[in-house]
Design a protein around this motif. Structure first.
Motif, PDB file in Angstrom:
ATOM      1  N   ASP A 162       0.872  -1.213  -0.063  1.00 48.81           N
ATOM      2  CA  ASP A 162       0.096  -0.067  -0.208  1.00 48.81           C
ATOM      3  C   ASP A 162       0.983   1.057  -0.004  1.00 48.81           C
ATOM      4  O   ASP A 162       1.375   1.428   1.097  1.00 48.81           O
ATOM      5  CB  ASP A 162      -1.026   0.007   1.384  1.00 48.81           C
ATOM      6  CG  ASP A 162      -1.954   1.294   1.443  1.00 48.81           C
ATOM      7  OD1 ASP A 162      -2.039   1.890   0.336  1.00 48.81           O
ATOM      8  OD2 ASP A 162      -2.765   1.070   2.347  1.00 48.81           O
ATOM      9  N   GLU A 163       0.843   1.870  -1.286  1.00 47.09           N
ATOM     10  CA  GLU A 163       1.763   3.133  -1.239  1.00 47.09           C
ATOM     11  C   GLU A 163       3.195   2.845  -0.707  1.00 47.09           C
ATOM     12  O   GLU A 163       3.694   3.669  -0.094  1.00 47.09           O
ATOM     13  CB  GLU A 163       1.089   4.283  -0.426  1.00 47.09           C
ATOM     14  CG  GLU A 163      -0.051   4.723  -1.122  1.00 47.09           C
ATOM     15  CD  GLU A 163      -1.028   5.740  -0.221  1.00 47.09           C
ATOM     16  OE1 GLU A 163      -0.281   6.483   0.503  1.00 47.09           O
ATOM     17  OE2 GLU A 163      -2.096   6.072  -0.604  1.00 47.09           O
ATOM     18  N   GLY A 164       3.888   1.674  -1.231  1.00 45.58           N
ATOM     19  CA  GLY A 164       5.145   1.545  -1.048  1.00 45.58           C
ATOM     20  C   GLY A 164       5.421   0.881   0.484  1.00 45.58           C
ATOM     21  O   GLY A 164       6.583   0.416   0.716  1.00 45.58           O
ATOM     22  N   LYS A 205      -7.636  -5.015  -3.946  1.00 42.81           N
ATOM     23  CA  LYS A 205      -6.933  -4.514  -5.436  1.00 42.81           C
ATOM     24  C   LYS A 205      -7.806  -3.266  -5.810  1.00 42.81           C
ATOM     25  O   LYS A 205      -7.300  -2.542  -5.933  1.00 42.81           O
ATOM     26  CB  LYS A 205      -6.782  -5.577  -6.255  1.00 42.81           C
ATOM     27  CG  LYS A 205      -6.341  -4.904  -7.508  1.00 42.81           C
ATOM     28  CD  LYS A 205      -6.217  -6.174  -8.669  1.00 42.81           C
ATOM     29  CE  LYS A 205      -5.205  -7.318  -8.291  1.00 42.81           C
ATOM     30  NZ  LYS A 205      -5.149  -7.997  -9.471  1.00 42.81           N
ATOM     31  N   ILE A 206      -8.985  -3.344  -5.472  1.00 43.73           N
ATOM     32  CA  ILE A 206      -9.946  -2.272  -6.264  1.00 43.73           C
ATOM     33  C   ILE A 206     -10.583  -1.363  -5.076  1.00 43.73           C
ATOM     34  O   ILE A 206     -11.306  -0.273  -5.656  1.00 43.73           O
ATOM     35  CB  ILE A 206     -10.961  -3.102  -6.702  1.00 43.73           C
ATOM     36  CG1 ILE A 206     -11.983  -3.737  -6.182  1.00 43.73           C
ATOM     37  CG2 ILE A 206     -10.365  -3.954  -7.865  1.00 43.73           C
ATOM     38  CD1 ILE A 206     -13.258  -4.182  -6.784  1.00 43.73           C
ATOM     39  N   TYR A 207     -10.377  -1.589  -3.728  1.00 44.76           N
ATOM     40  CA  TYR A 207     -11.530  -0.677  -2.810  1.00 44.76           C
ATOM     41  C   TYR A 207     -10.886   0.588  -2.795  1.00 44.76           C
ATOM     42  O   TYR A 207     -11.928   1.256  -2.316  1.00 44.76           O
ATOM     43  CB  TYR A 207     -11.495  -1.283  -1.427  1.00 44.76           C
ATOM     44  CG  TYR A 207     -10.301  -1.127  -0.575  1.00 44.76           C
ATOM     45  CD1 TYR A 207     -10.388  -0.281   0.535  1.00 44.76           C
ATOM     46  CD2 TYR A 207      -8.893  -1.561  -0.674  1.00 44.76           C
ATOM     47  CE1 TYR A 207      -9.457   0.066   1.415  1.00 44.76           C
ATOM     48  CE2 TYR A 207      -7.859  -1.191   0.417  1.00 44.76           C
ATOM     49  CZ  TYR A 207      -8.192  -0.189   1.315  1.00 44.76           C
ATOM     50  OH  TYR A 207      -7.247   0.037   2.181  1.00 44.76           O
ATOM     51  N   LYS A 208      -9.843   1.197  -3.137  1.00 43.70           N
ATOM     52  CA  LYS A 208      -9.599   2.448  -3.237  1.00 43.70           C
ATOM     53  C   LYS A 208      -9.920   3.190  -4.492  1.00 43.70           C
ATOM     54  O   LYS A 208      -9.665   4.400  -4.655  1.00 43.70           O
ATOM     55  CB  LYS A 208      -8.317   2.774  -2.639  1.00 43.70           C
ATOM     56  CG  LYS A 208      -7.780   2.591  -1.340  1.00 43.70           C
ATOM     57  CD  LYS A 208      -6.592   3.015  -0.743  1.00 43.70           C
ATOM     58  CE  LYS A 208      -6.211   2.398   0.709  1.00 43.70           C
ATOM     59  NZ  LYS A 208      -4.840   2.829   1.046  1.00 43.70           N
ATOM     60  N   ILE A 209      -9.997   2.681  -5.696  1.00 42.15           N
ATOM     61  CA  ILE A 209     -10.159   3.077  -6.847  1.00 42.15           C
ATOM     62  C   ILE A 209     -11.386   4.013  -7.056  1.00 42.15           C
ATOM     63  O   ILE A 209     -11.135   5.033  -7.501  1.00 42.15           O
ATOM     64  CB  ILE A 209     -10.465   1.919  -7.810  1.00 42.15           C
ATOM     65  CG1 ILE A 209      -8.973   1.326  -7.802  1.00 42.15           C
ATOM     66  CG2 ILE A 209     -10.740   2.437  -9.361  1.00 42.15           C
ATOM     67  CD1 ILE A 209      -8.997  -0.083  -9.142  1.00 42.15           C
ATOM     68  N   PRO A 210     -12.525   3.970  -6.362  1.00 41.40           N
ATOM     69  CA  PRO A 210     -13.364   4.874  -6.363  1.00 41.40           C
ATOM     70  C   PRO A 210     -13.142   6.123  -5.527  1.00 41.40           C
ATOM     71  O   PRO A 210     -13.885   7.110  -5.887  1.00 41.40           O
ATOM     72  CB  PRO A 210     -14.699   4.579  -5.335  1.00 41.40           C
ATOM     73  CG  PRO A 210     -14.696   2.891  -5.469  1.00 41.40           C
ATOM     74  CD  PRO A 210     -13.176   2.781  -5.660  1.00 41.40           C
ATOM     75  N   ASP A 211     -12.027   6.238  -4.723  1.00 39.73           N
ATOM     76  CA  ASP A 211     -11.522   7.494  -4.219  1.00 39.73           C
ATOM     77  C   ASP A 211     -10.626   8.086  -4.913  1.00 39.73           C
ATOM     78  O   ASP A 211      -9.774   8.912  -4.857  1.00 39.73           O
ATOM     79  CB  ASP A 211     -10.846   7.317  -2.881  1.00 39.73           C
ATOM     80  CG  ASP A 211     -11.991   6.629  -1.916  1.00 39.73           C
ATOM     81  OD1 ASP A 211     -13.169   7.100  -1.895  1.00 39.73           O
ATOM     82  OD2 ASP A 211     -11.535   5.875  -1.167  1.00 39.73           O
ATOM     83  N   PRO A 214      -5.267   4.384  -7.523  1.00 36.16           N
ATOM     84  CA  PRO A 214      -4.791   3.496  -8.462  1.00 36.16           C
ATOM     85  C   PRO A 214      -5.186   2.078  -7.783  1.00 36.16           C
ATOM     86  O   PRO A 214      -5.066   2.039  -6.591  1.00 36.16           O
ATOM     87  CB  PRO A 214      -3.365   3.300  -8.869  1.00 36.16           C
ATOM     88  CG  PRO A 214      -2.754   4.126  -7.671  1.00 36.16           C
ATOM     89  CD  PRO A 214      -3.812   5.092  -7.352  1.00 36.16           C
ATOM     90  N   GLU A 215      -5.141   0.957  -8.452  1.00 37.06           N
ATOM     91  CA  GLU A 215      -5.417  -0.422  -7.866  1.00 37.06           C
ATOM     92  C   GLU A 215      -4.276  -0.596  -6.820  1.00 37.06           C
ATOM     93  O   GLU A 215      -2.950  -0.308  -7.152  1.00 37.06           O
ATOM     94  CB  GLU A 215      -5.579  -1.544  -8.885  1.00 37.06           C
ATOM     95  CG  GLU A 215      -4.343  -1.756  -9.766  1.00 37.06           C
ATOM     96  CD  GLU A 215      -4.710  -2.883 -10.696  1.00 37.06           C
ATOM     97  OE1 GLU A 215      -4.151  -4.022 -10.661  1.00 37.06           O
ATOM     98  OE2 GLU A 215      -5.679  -2.613 -11.844  1.00 37.06           O
ATOM     99  N   ASN A 216      -4.280  -1.334  -5.964  1.00 35.10           N
ATOM    100  CA  ASN A 216      -3.326  -1.922  -5.076  1.00 35.10           C
ATOM    101  C   ASN A 216      -2.406  -2.707  -5.506  1.00 35.10           C
ATOM    102  O   ASN A 216      -2.949  -3.682  -6.208  1.00 35.10           O
ATOM    103  CB  ASN A 216      -3.919  -2.204  -3.688  1.00 35.10           C
ATOM    104  CG  ASN A 216      -4.126  -1.006  -2.786  1.00 35.10           C
ATOM    105  OD1 ASN A 216      -3.479   0.042  -2.494  1.00 35.10           O
ATOM    106  ND2 ASN A 216      -5.142  -0.956  -1.992  1.00 35.10           N
ATOM    107  N   GLN A 217      -1.205  -3.143  -4.999  1.00 35.49           N
ATOM    108  CA  GLN A 217      -0.334  -4.137  -5.589  1.00 35.49           C
ATOM    109  C   GLN A 217      -0.063  -5.011  -4.332  1.00 35.49           C
ATOM    110  O   GLN A 217      -0.448  -4.696  -3.366  1.00 35.49           O
ATOM    111  CB  GLN A 217       0.840  -3.363  -6.007  1.00 35.49           C
ATOM    112  CG  GLN A 217       0.693  -2.580  -7.164  1.00 35.49           C
ATOM    113  CD  GLN A 217       0.168  -3.196  -8.458  1.00 35.49           C
ATOM    114  OE1 GLN A 217       0.477  -4.084  -8.954  1.00 35.49           O
ATOM    115  NE2 GLN A 217      -0.752  -2.529  -8.880  1.00 35.49           N
TER     116      GLN A 217
END
Length: 302
Positions: A162-164, A205-211, A214-217
């Motif tokens: 999450d963000e590195g 992977k996708i739960y932050k995309i609506p905000d 980018p998709e999580n890794q």
């Protein structure tokens, strides 16, 4: 200060019986914690990590019950670390419903007495810790209540990047679940909960995309690691927590105030803990939750 109407029943309810029940107070959806003796405690520092002498089961603090959206979490900076709703840009935070998921798809919380050290580069992921207690998802049939302490069996883990930062997600099951005796490792999850691991990776992977993010890794290509690997990671984060709670000085990011760790210079008397609770600000006006919280978000991955 804002509050959330759907959760307001919890916020005004006092229920003290055993360590598995907490006090619900009313300051910004804030949930301070009391043990069975009625003493205010820290859910991060005062609840034992291990639930039995053999160290084969663990205590889990439930922050977010399954199928709910309010982003509740142990407050790191507040003394005694009550559970609070996260705030982003001055607004209470809710997790989006990414079709076909509704809110969180498991009971979500943290393991007490753990800390993902941001100064430590995890060799298996190549990323530093995220400065939080280690997260845990509980996959049993029962929808838990916010503030429950569950005794859980660890089955495995996935490693969200999450963000590195390394953000472990421990996969566990309530020891009282009817299937608990049948699931002992990550392979058993696919057998008895088919599709859940795949859905879990997709959800993170996708739960932050609506905000707008980018998709999580993931490390390990999103594959879940087994129970032995997970318990090794938990033990490591427990050692990091021990160093944190016993360190000298005051951390600017985490309150280590507690009432049980006698060798910590941040331990306080139970009377002082009760005073902290009594002096907490009164809650603000209860606010209706916007119906946009129920919006479906249809995500197209590239």
């Amino acid at each position: 200060m804002q509050q959330v109407k759907p959760d307001s029943a919890y916020l005004t309810r006092r229920f003290i019986s055993t360590i598995s029940r907490f006090v619900f107070a009313a300051e910004l959806a804030e949930i301070p914690i009391e043990n069975k003796c009625g003493n205010v405690i820290s859910p991060m520092h005062d609840i034992p990590l291990y639930a039995n002498e053999e160290k084969t089961t663990y205590n889990m603090v439930v922050e977010v019950p399954r199928w709910t959206n309010a982003k509740m979490e142990i407050s790191l900076k507040t003394p005694l670390n009550p559970i609070k709703q996260d705030i982003k840009k001055g607004k209470l935070r809710f997790v989006a419903n990414c079709f076909p998921h509704k809110g969180y798809i498991w009971n979500y919380g943290a393991l007490p007495q753990t800390w993902e050290n941001p100064d430590h580069i995890e060799p298996s992921t190549g990323c530093k810790g995220d400065n939080d207690p280690i997260d845990v998802i509980e996959i049993g049939y029962r929808v838990a209540k916010r503030g429950d302490v569950l005794k859980v069996k660890v089955l495995g883990t996935i490693a969200l990047i999450d963000e590195g930062e390394t953000d472990w997600k421990i996969i566990a099951i309530d020891v009282n679940d009817p299937l608990a005796s049948k699931v002992n490792d990550i392979a058993d999850v696919d057998q008895y909960f088919p599709g859940l691991l795949r859905a879990t990776v997709e959800w993170f992977k996708i739960y932050k995309i609506p905000d707008g993010k980018p998709e999580n890794q993931f490390a390990f290509n999103g594959d879940a690691k087994n129970a032995d690997f997970a318990t090794t990671i938990i033990a490591e984060t427990h050692k990091f927590w021990q160093n944190l709670v016993h360190q000298s000085g005051v951390s600017s990011s985490i309150s280590t105030t507690n009432i049980t760790n006698r060798n910590s210079e941040h331990v306080i008397a139970k009377e002082e803990a009760a005073k902290l609770l009594s002096e907490a600000p009164e809650g603000g006006q209860v606010e209706e939750v916007s119906d946009t919280v129920d919006t479906w978000h249809f995500i197209h991955l590239k």
